[in-house]
Design an enzyme around this catalytic site. Structure first.
Site: not given
Length: 90
Positions: A19, A37
């Site tokens: 990320r 996520n």
């Protein structure tokens, strides 16, 4: 004209800084949107930018960083929302 792809990234992409990598890569390519996520182990990305920015961003995501291994990126079009930054969602 700007595009807004929704990307579903699968592979070794959780617990490895993906990320943060996506956020830094988005900044490098002037892409806005978000990354988060998912419960199934994948990572979802809503990205916005020009076709050239999107091509470069997605190509960089496919390469990943030293800790990730991207198996597949599924892309679908979603409505453009005019994000002004790229954020990590939790």
């Amino acid at each position: 004209m700007k595009q807004a792809p929704y990307l579903m990234v699968s592979g070794k992409v959780q617990g490895v800084g993906f990320r943060y990598f996506a956020q830094m890569t988005a900044a490098d390519h002037s892409v806005s949107g978000w990354v988060k996520n998912l419960d199934n182990g994948a990572v979802a990305i809503h990205a916005e930018g020009t076709p050239e920015q999107m091509n470069a961003f997605i190509a960089a995501l496919k390469k990943g960083n030293h800790f990730t291994h991207v198996h597949h990126i599924e892309e679908t079009s979603v409505p453009y929302e005019s994000f002004t930054s790229f954020r990590i969602q939790y």
